[in-house]
Design an enzyme around this catalytic site. Structure first.
Site, PDB file in Angstrom:
ATOM      1  N   SER A   9      37.461  41.179  36.231  1.00  8.09           N
ATOM      2  CA  SER A   9      37.647  41.232  37.684  1.00  8.09           C
ATOM      3  C   SER A   9      39.121  41.441  37.992  1.00  8.09           C
ATOM      4  O   SER A   9      39.967  40.616  37.618  1.00  8.09           O
ATOM      5  CB  SER A   9      37.165  39.937  38.331  1.00  8.09           C
ATOM      6  OG  SER A   9      37.719  39.844  39.627  1.00  8.09           O
ATOM      7  N   HIS A  34      35.369  45.295  37.487  1.00  7.06           N
ATOM      8  CA  HIS A  34      34.752  44.538  38.583  1.00  7.06           C
ATOM      9  C   HIS A  34      35.732  44.479  39.750  1.00  7.06           C
ATOM     10  O   HIS A  34      36.872  44.035  39.598  1.00  7.06           O
ATOM     11  CB  HIS A  34      34.372  43.139  38.100  1.00  7.06           C
ATOM     12  CG  HIS A  34      33.576  42.358  39.088  1.00  7.06           C
ATOM     13  ND1 HIS A  34      32.234  42.562  39.317  1.00  7.06           N
ATOM     14  CD2 HIS A  34      33.937  41.349  39.924  1.00  7.06           C
ATOM     15  CE1 HIS A  34      31.802  41.722  40.244  1.00  7.06           C
ATOM     16  NE2 HIS A  34      32.818  40.979  40.637  1.00  7.06           N
ATOM     17  N   ASP A  36      36.371  43.187  43.494  1.00 10.96           N
ATOM     18  CA  ASP A  36      35.944  42.177  44.475  1.00 10.96           C
ATOM     19  C   ASP A  36      36.481  42.488  45.865  1.00 10.96           C
ATOM     20  O   ASP A  36      37.691  42.468  46.085  1.00 10.96           O
ATOM     21  CB  ASP A  36      36.445  40.795  44.043  1.00 10.96           C
ATOM     22  CG  ASP A  36      35.641  40.233  42.893  1.00 10.96           C
ATOM     23  OD1 ASP A  36      34.401  40.200  42.998  1.00 10.96           O
ATOM     24  OD2 ASP A  36      36.248  39.825  41.880  1.00 10.96           O
ATOM     25  N   MET A  38      36.640  41.297  49.692  1.00 12.53           N
ATOM     26  CA  MET A  38      36.468  40.118  50.556  1.00 12.53           C
ATOM     27  C   MET A  38      37.040  40.413  51.932  1.00 12.53           C
ATOM     28  O   MET A  38      38.077  41.073  52.056  1.00 12.53           O
ATOM     29  CB  MET A  38      37.180  38.918  49.943  1.00 12.53           C
ATOM     30  CG  MET A  38      36.706  38.596  48.532  1.00 12.53           C
ATOM     31  SD  MET A  38      37.470  37.093  47.918  1.00 12.53           S
ATOM     32  CE  MET A  38      36.877  37.088  46.222  1.00 12.53           C
ATOM     33  N   HIS A  68      31.806  44.717  44.153  1.00  6.89           N
ATOM     34  CA  HIS A  68      31.117  43.496  44.600  1.00  6.89           C
ATOM     35  C   HIS A  68      31.551  43.240  46.038  1.00  6.89           C
ATOM     36  O   HIS A  68      32.662  42.771  46.280  1.00  6.89           O
ATOM     37  CB  HIS A  68      31.502  42.347  43.655  1.00  6.89           C
ATOM     38  CG  HIS A  68      30.975  41.015  44.081  1.00  6.89           C
ATOM     39  ND1 HIS A  68      31.395  39.835  43.500  1.00  6.89           N
ATOM     40  CD2 HIS A  68      30.055  40.658  45.018  1.00  6.89           C
ATOM     41  CE1 HIS A  68      30.753  38.822  44.056  1.00  6.89           C
ATOM     42  NE2 HIS A  68      29.951  39.288  44.994  1.00  6.89           N
ATOM     43  N   MET A  70      31.741  41.318  49.276  1.00  7.66           N
ATOM     44  CA  MET A  70      31.584  40.017  49.934  1.00  7.66           C
ATOM     45  C   MET A  70      32.038  40.229  51.367  1.00  7.66           C
ATOM     46  O   MET A  70      33.113  39.772  51.788  1.00  7.66           O
ATOM     47  CB  MET A  70      32.426  38.954  49.199  1.00  7.66           C
ATOM     48  CG  MET A  70      31.831  38.583  47.837  1.00  7.66           C
ATOM     49  SD  MET A  70      33.030  37.823  46.726  1.00  7.66           S
ATOM     50  CE  MET A  70      33.764  39.284  46.010  1.00  7.66           C
ATOM     51  N   MET A 139      25.930  34.618  41.013  1.00  3.94           N
ATOM     52  CA  MET A 139      27.230  33.956  41.151  1.00  3.94           C
ATOM     53  C   MET A 139      27.168  32.587  40.455  1.00  3.94           C
ATOM     54  O   MET A 139      26.280  31.784  40.731  1.00  3.94           O
ATOM     55  CB  MET A 139      27.578  33.730  42.625  1.00  3.94           C
ATOM     56  CG  MET A 139      27.827  34.987  43.446  1.00  3.94           C
ATOM     57  SD  MET A 139      29.130  36.058  42.836  1.00  3.94           S
ATOM     58  CE  MET A 139      30.547  34.971  42.886  1.00  3.94           C
ATOM     59  N   GLY A 144      34.587  33.848  46.790  1.00  6.63           N
ATOM     60  CA  GLY A 144      35.788  33.752  47.611  1.00  6.63           C
ATOM     61  C   GLY A 144      37.080  33.665  46.820  1.00  6.63           C
ATOM     62  O   GLY A 144      38.111  34.095  47.309  1.00  6.63           O
ATOM     63  N   PHE A 145      37.017  33.107  45.627  1.00  7.07           N
ATOM     64  CA  PHE A 145      38.262  32.874  44.885  1.00  7.07           C
ATOM     65  C   PHE A 145      38.044  33.016  43.384  1.00  7.07           C
ATOM     66  O   PHE A 145      36.975  32.669  42.878  1.00  7.07           O
ATOM     67  CB  PHE A 145      38.801  31.466  45.176  1.00  7.07           C
ATOM     68  CG  PHE A 145      39.045  31.239  46.634  1.00  7.07           C
ATOM     69  CD1 PHE A 145      40.230  31.662  47.234  1.00  7.07           C
ATOM     70  CD2 PHE A 145      38.069  30.665  47.435  1.00  7.07           C
ATOM     71  CE1 PHE A 145      40.439  31.495  48.595  1.00  7.07           C
ATOM     72  CE2 PHE A 145      38.266  30.491  48.803  1.00  7.07           C
ATOM     73  CZ  PHE A 145      39.463  30.903  49.378  1.00  7.07           C
ATOM     74  N   GLY A 147      39.228  31.833  39.482  1.00  7.61           N
ATOM     75  CA  GLY A 147      39.725  30.618  38.840  1.00  7.61           C
ATOM     76  C   GLY A 147      38.973  29.341  39.170  1.00  7.61           C
ATOM     77  O   GLY A 147      39.487  28.254  38.948  1.00  7.61           O
ATOM     78  N   ASP A 177      28.872  36.029  37.335  1.00  7.64           N
ATOM     79  CA  ASP A 177      30.225  36.165  37.900  1.00  7.64           C
ATOM     80  C   ASP A 177      30.734  34.809  38.368  1.00  7.64           C
ATOM     81  O   ASP A 177      30.155  34.205  39.270  1.00  7.64           O
ATOM     82  CB  ASP A 177      30.148  37.150  39.087  1.00  7.64           C
ATOM     83  CG  ASP A 177      31.496  37.408  39.753  1.00  7.64           C
ATOM     84  OD1 ASP A 177      32.528  36.933  39.233  1.00  7.64           O
ATOM     85  OD2 ASP A 177      31.501  38.091  40.800  1.00  7.64           O
ATOM     86  N   GLY A 178      31.831  34.367  37.766  1.00  7.98           N
ATOM     87  CA  GLY A 178      32.507  33.170  38.241  1.00  7.98           C
ATOM     88  C   GLY A 178      32.670  32.115  37.166  1.00  7.98           C
ATOM     89  O   GLY A 178      31.691  31.609  36.621  1.00  7.98           O
ATOM     90  N   GLY A 179      33.914  31.818  36.831  1.00  7.22           N
ATOM     91  CA  GLY A 179      34.189  30.730  35.896  1.00  7.22           C
ATOM     92  C   GLY A 179      33.794  31.013  34.460  1.00  7.22           C
ATOM     93  O   GLY A 179      33.682  30.079  33.656  1.00  7.22           O
ATOM     94  N   GLY A 199      37.559  37.073  35.441  1.00  6.28           N
ATOM     95  CA  GLY A 199      38.828  37.396  36.091  1.00  6.28           C
ATOM     96  C   GLY A 199      39.966  36.658  35.430  1.00  6.28           C
ATOM     97  O   GLY A 199      40.691  37.194  34.584  1.00  6.28           O
ATOM     98  N   SER A 200      40.105  35.374  35.781  1.00  6.54           N
ATOM     99  CA  SER A 200      41.248  34.611  35.278  1.00  6.54           C
ATOM    100  C   SER A 200      41.222  34.466  33.756  1.00  6.54           C
ATOM    101  O   SER A 200      42.280  34.421  33.127  1.00  6.54           O
ATOM    102  CB  SER A 200      41.312  33.242  35.963  1.00  6.54           C
ATOM    103  OG  SER A 200      40.067  32.601  35.914  1.00  6.54           O
TER     104      SER A 200
HETATM  105  C1  DX5 Z   1      34.612  35.323  43.172  1.00  2.00           C
HETATM  106  C2  DX5 Z   1      34.611  36.716  42.602  1.00  2.00           C
HETATM  107  C3  DX5 Z   1      34.768  36.766  41.135  1.00  2.00           C
HETATM  108  C4  DX5 Z   1      36.085  36.232  40.631  1.00  2.00           C
HETATM  109  C5  DX5 Z   1      35.891  35.777  39.220  1.00  2.00           C
HETATM  110  O1  DX5 Z   1      34.237  35.379  44.502  1.00  2.00           O
HETATM  111  O2  DX5 Z   1      33.390  37.357  42.909  1.00  2.00           O
HETATM  112  O3  DX5 Z   1      34.522  38.067  40.617  1.00  2.00           O
HETATM  113  O4  DX5 Z   1      37.108  37.173  40.656  1.00  2.00           O
HETATM  114  O5  DX5 Z   1      37.051  35.162  38.803  1.00  2.00           O
HETATM  115  P1  DX5 Z   1      37.006  34.064  37.646  1.00  2.00           P
HETATM  116  O6  DX5 Z   1      36.458  34.750  36.432  1.00  2.00           O
HETATM  117  O7  DX5 Z   1      38.417  33.650  37.527  1.00  2.00           O
HETATM  118  O8  DX5 Z   1      36.083  32.964  38.128  1.00  2.00           O
HETATM  119 ZN    ZN Z   2      32.895  39.287  41.890  1.00  2.00          ZN
END
Ligand code: DX5
Ligand code: ZN
Length: 227
Positions: A9, A34, A36, A38, A68, A70, A139, A144-145, A147, A177-179, A199-200
């Site tokens: 991401s 990916h 994102d 928002m 993606h 949002m 998800m 939204g964020f 990390g 997706d996420g964490g 992402g992170s």
């Molecule tokens: C959150 C995003 C994710 C996010 C994932 O709303 O949709 O794609 O960037 O980031 P990590 O992998 O750090 O959770």
């Molecule tokens: Zn995403």
């Protein structure tokens, strides 16, 4: 099951050097980018739009771009992202007034439609849509964020989507997706996902290739155990 895809991401990339950051993850073995989007309305954050997607294509990014959305409303942005070079376009069903119409619009615009489920969104939305989708995105954090902490309750949900996709007989990607990090990606693979957003975990690491390699090894060992 389809070959696993790793989808970094770009939300966690250095935006001042975005082209180079995307080149770097592709060189490190990423399968898709990916992206994102928002809107500070559907989610409490504001990121990037079609101009940035187009800029990445002009920069020479050839891998599929996994948009993606949002955002609410959804439809207004679909043709813009199609023109900007998106490959997949996924959206949250609660954010669209007419889910079937949005899926059809994404397809008409030459992109691959995906539906996204928040941690508390029921899978009922798949009842009349699955046969029209190319991707289901689960998800594992609230959107939204970057990390945030992985929500393990999504694992049985991924398994349920895998059952539904298998029963459909269609080739549909199941993306989480996420964490997602090297230490939990095996559990996500075991549950039935074949596409992994990170992402992170990737952009926050000092060696993108080593991180992606470790993720692939963990996925392979999860599949070897369950074979
Ligand atoms: C959150 C995003 C994710 C996010 C994932 O709303 O949709 O794609 O960037 O980031 P990590 O992998 O750090 O959770
Ligand atoms: Zn995403």
């Amino acid at each position: 099951m389809a070959a696993p895809w790793i989808a970094p991401s770009i939300l966690s990339a250095d935006f001042a050097r975005l082209g180079a950051e995307v080149d770097a993850v592709v060189a490190a073995g990423a399968d898709l980018v990916h992206f994102d989007v928002m809107d500070n309305h559907y989610v409490p954050n504001l990121t990037i739009g079609p101009l940035v997607c187009e800029a990445l294509r002009k920069h020479g990014v050839k891998v599929p771009i996994d948009v993606h959305l949002m955002v609410r409303p959804v439809d207004r942005l679909v043709p813009d992202f199609a023109r900007a070079g998106a490959t997949y376009i996924s959206f949250h069903p609660e954010a669209s007034e007419h889910v079937d119409r949005t899926i059809a619009l994404i397809r008409e615009q030459g992109c691959r439609p995906g539906l996204v489920f928040n941690p508390a969104t029921p899978l009922d939305w798949l009842d009349y849509t699955l046969e029209k989708l190319d991707l289901v995105l689960l998800m594992s954090v609230n959107p939204g964020f970057a990390g945030q902490q992985f929500i393990a309750g999504v694992l049985p949900k991924i398994a349920e989507v895998r059952r539904r996709v298998r029963a459909s007989g269609r080739e549909i990607r199941i993306e989480a997706d996420g964490g997602i990090r090297t230490d939990n990606i095996a559990a996500v693979a075991r549950a039935g996902a074949d596409t992994f957003v990170a992402g992170s975990a990737i952009y926050g690491s000092s060696d993108y290739a080593a991180t992606i390699r470790a993720m692939r090894a963990a996925i392979a060992s999860a599949h070897a155990q369950s074979a």
